[in-house]
Motif scaffolding. Structure first.
Motif, PDB file in Angstrom:
ATOM      1  N   GLN A  18       0.546  -1.095  -0.169  1.00 55.73           N
ATOM      2  CA  GLN A  18       0.428   0.032  -0.091  1.00 55.73           C
ATOM      3  C   GLN A  18       0.765   1.309   0.298  1.00 55.73           C
ATOM      4  N   ALA A  19       1.486   1.684   0.955  1.00 56.71           N
ATOM      5  CA  ALA A  19       2.512   2.671   1.246  1.00 56.71           C
ATOM      6  C   ALA A  19       3.913   2.760  -0.765  1.00 56.71           C
ATOM      7  N   TYR A  20       4.136   1.283  -0.769  1.00 56.66           N
ATOM      8  CA  TYR A  20       4.860   1.205  -2.750  1.00 56.66           C
ATOM      9  C   TYR A  20       4.004   2.437  -3.087  1.00 56.66           C
TER      10      TYR A  20
ATOM     11  N   LYS B  54      -5.149  16.467   5.338  1.00 57.24           N
ATOM     12  CA  LYS B  54      -4.980  15.533   4.671  1.00 57.24           C
ATOM     13  C   LYS B  54      -4.115  15.543   3.545  1.00 57.24           C
ATOM     14  N   ALA B  55      -3.366  16.487   2.746  1.00 53.07           N
ATOM     15  CA  ALA B  55      -2.305  16.005   2.212  1.00 53.07           C
ATOM     16  C   ALA B  55      -0.882  16.605   2.609  1.00 53.07           C
ATOM     17  N   VAL B  56      -0.716  17.288   3.846  1.00 57.92           N
ATOM     18  CA  VAL B  56       0.096  17.189   4.501  1.00 57.92           C
ATOM     19  C   VAL B  56       0.277  15.880   5.203  1.00 57.92           C
ATOM     20  N   TYR B  57      -0.286  15.646   5.854  1.00 58.66           N
ATOM     21  CA  TYR B  57      -0.332  14.312   6.538  1.00 58.66           C
ATOM     22  C   TYR B  57       0.428  13.433   5.280  1.00 58.66           C
ATOM     23  N   GLN B  58      -0.448  13.342   3.365  1.00 56.84           N
ATOM     24  CA  GLN B  58       0.020  11.883   2.356  1.00 56.84           C
ATOM     25  C   GLN B  58       1.783  12.374   2.288  1.00 56.84           C
ATOM     26  N   GLU B  59       1.467  14.102   2.319  1.00 58.73           N
ATOM     27  CA  GLU B  59       3.915  14.321   2.569  1.00 58.73           C
ATOM     28  C   GLU B  59       4.196  13.595   3.186  1.00 58.73           C
TER      29      GLU B  59
END
Length: 536
Positions: free
Chosen positions: A327-329, A451-456
């Motif tokens: 999932q992370a990859y 959410k964008a910050v966490y994804q980054e």
């Protein structure tokens, strides 16, 4: 054998008897002893050692060494990563499957004791210097700088332990015997206040990175203390119903790091890692603080995030306990330069190409590609030099605080306070566009920007022992673990067990039973309750 503050006849102590909190504080530097007998301790007055500035600096080196053992301990980083959706069991050995499935979370004998014991060893080493240094004839500024380095290390250690165990038992001084060691726990808020006081002292007394100079970039600096204090306030604010005053303090200290111009992002993400640039990766302008490794100090993180093979092309010997999850990859965009840290193929010494095949669903050994573990490796810990292959010793440093982390923390807290302002977008895009060609979508809502910050952060800091804490403080951990483990278990991925527990934001690890037995004043954490919003 001499410790930093007392002498013990090591032949008269049995190792099993010291695996408790109090005794670990006293003699943790002897954790490797074997076949020792159980007789009373004998002490030499620490005043017989702490007489000169040179001796105090020697003790300071011991604090750094003890902290390195704590902060880069494979058991700590491995557990923090595999208990998120970012990592998955990489091999059948160890307890990877149990950790990934969140089994036995309320047993005080389940999770690794090294974290608690090693942390209190660091705290006591620090307290010894603070307790004995006053009697030494030396320049006050020099003494204050030594104290500030010690208090930074103590604060970092306690902040890590606070987020794992909750409020801590805080020794008022160093220990020189077995009397008076029934120390009750402070509340979480009292522990936060103690950490904050340490870091405020650090900021007032530590040189900046440039003032230390190139020969001392490895030392704790004013900027590192400001960054850590910003993280402390950000975490406390999140854990305290998004407390505005905590967020304002977080923004203040993170902003001071940025405005100092002491740090900057490296143009190429690969330049952060020993795998690509070797010694040039150490203590760069993007690094605020890192654990130092060299010929006589082997970084073992490569062992537990490796790919279970020994080849010259891979450098030092590798094991494999945790793997970058599928999932992370696949969350990375194909053009993201951070994918360069994901090891998915290599050549053996015989010239055979081995490569990871996602369609194998984590099965390894005798399958297409010849890949020997369940998923990709993470080269952030690897040393692929010939010297590392010959010696088995990885010399890659472990970075604890990076400037990219500061920028992302600032963007997050600015969004909490004021929404997705141009200031928040600027900081987020500095990190984002280092690795991706186009900026983050403009006009996001406050929630979507968060959410964008966490994804980054997930893309930027994968494998660095931070994402567990990020998910816990933002109350993402339970939902993310629930969705990830259930999905991959149901798909039949190898080494996945059925999820046993879903953590809530209040989740705390149990204090080791041996520590409770030796300190009657300690109170165990209450049993954790699985999040009822996610039935298992």
């Amino acid at each position: 054998m001499r410790s930093l503050f007392f002498h013990i006849d090591a032949s008269k102590i049995r190792c099993q008897s010291i695996k408790t909190t109090v005794l670990a504080i006293l003699v943790s530097m002897f954790a490797g002893c074997t076949d020792l007998t159980e007789t009373p301790y004998t002490f030499i007055d620490p005043g017989s050692y702490y007489k000169t500035e040179e001796q105090l600096n020697t003790a300071l080196t011991g604090v750094y060494a003890g902290f390195r053992s704590f902060a880069s301990n494979w058991a700590l980083i491995y557990q923090l990563e595999i208990m998120t959706e970012h990592y998955s069991p990489g091999h059948t050995k160890q307890n990877s499957k149990a950790l990934n499935a969140w089994q036995n979370v309320n047993q005080s004998t389940t999770y690794n004791f090294q974290i608690w014991d090693s942390g209190y060893d660091v705290i006591n080493r620090a307290n010894v210097i603070l307790g004995r240094g006053e009697g030494i004839d030396m320049a006050e500024q020099t003494r204050a700088q030594i104290y500030a380095q010690v208090r930074f290390i103590r604060a970092y250690t306690m902040f890590t332990m606070l987020r794992i165990y909750g409020g801590l038992a805080i020794p008022e001084s160093y220990t020189s015997g077995l009397d008076g060691l029934e120390i009750p726990r402070k509340t979480a808020d009292e522990t936060y206040d103690y950490i904050i006081q340490d870091l405020e002292y650090c900021i007032a007394n530590l040189p900046t990175r440039s003032q230390w100079g190139s020969g001392a970039y490895y030392k704790a600096s004013k900027g590192a203390a400001q960054a850590l204090l910003g993280d402390v306030y950000l975490t406390r604010g999140c854990m305290n119903n998004n407390n505005t005053s905590d967020f304002q303090q977080a923004k203040k200290y993170l902003g001071e790091v940025i405005d100092s111009h002491e740090y900057e992002l490296l143009p190429d993400y690969k330049d952060l890692w020993y795998w690509y640039v070797e010694e040039a990766a150490k203590n760069t302008k993007e690094s605020l603080f890192e654990c130092q490794f060299g010929t006589n100090a082997n970084n073992e993180l490569h062992l537990y995030f490796g790919v279970m093979d020994t080849q010259k092309s891979l450098g030092s010997k590798q094991y494999h306990r945790a793997s970058v999850s599928h999932q992370a990859y696949f969350s990375y965009l194909p053009e993201d330069t951070r994918l360069s840290c994901m090891l998915t193929e290599y050549l053996t010494d015989a010239g055979e190409k081995r490569y990871w095949v996602p369609e194998n669903h984590g099965f390894y050994g005798g399958v297409t590609g010849g890949w020997l573990t369940s998923g990709p490796g993470n080269v952030k810990f690897y040393d692929r030099t010939e010297a590392a292959y010959t010696s088995g010793c990885a010399k890659a440093n472990f970075i604890l605080i990076r400037y990219s982390d500061v920028l992302l923390n600032y963007a997050e807290v600015e969004n909490y306070l004021n929404g997705p302002t141009s200031d928040a977008y600027e900081k987020l895009n500095e990190v984002h566009q280092r690795s991706l060609p186009t900026p983050v979508t403009s006009g996001l809502s406050k929630e979507d920007f968060d959410k964008a910050v966490y994804q980054e952060r997930s893309w930027e800091l994968l494998g660095e022992g931070q994402l567990y804490f990020d998910e816990l403080r933002t109350n993402r951990l339970g939902k993310n673990v629930y969705e990830h483990v259930r999905k991959y278990f149901d798909l039949g991925y190898y080494l996945y067990d059925k999820l046993q527990f879903v953590p809530q934001q209040s989740f705390l690890w149990k204090i080791p039973q041996t520590s409770l037995d030796s300190n009657p004043a300690l109170e165990q954490n209450p049993d954790n309750i699985s999040d009822p919003n996610y039935p298992i």
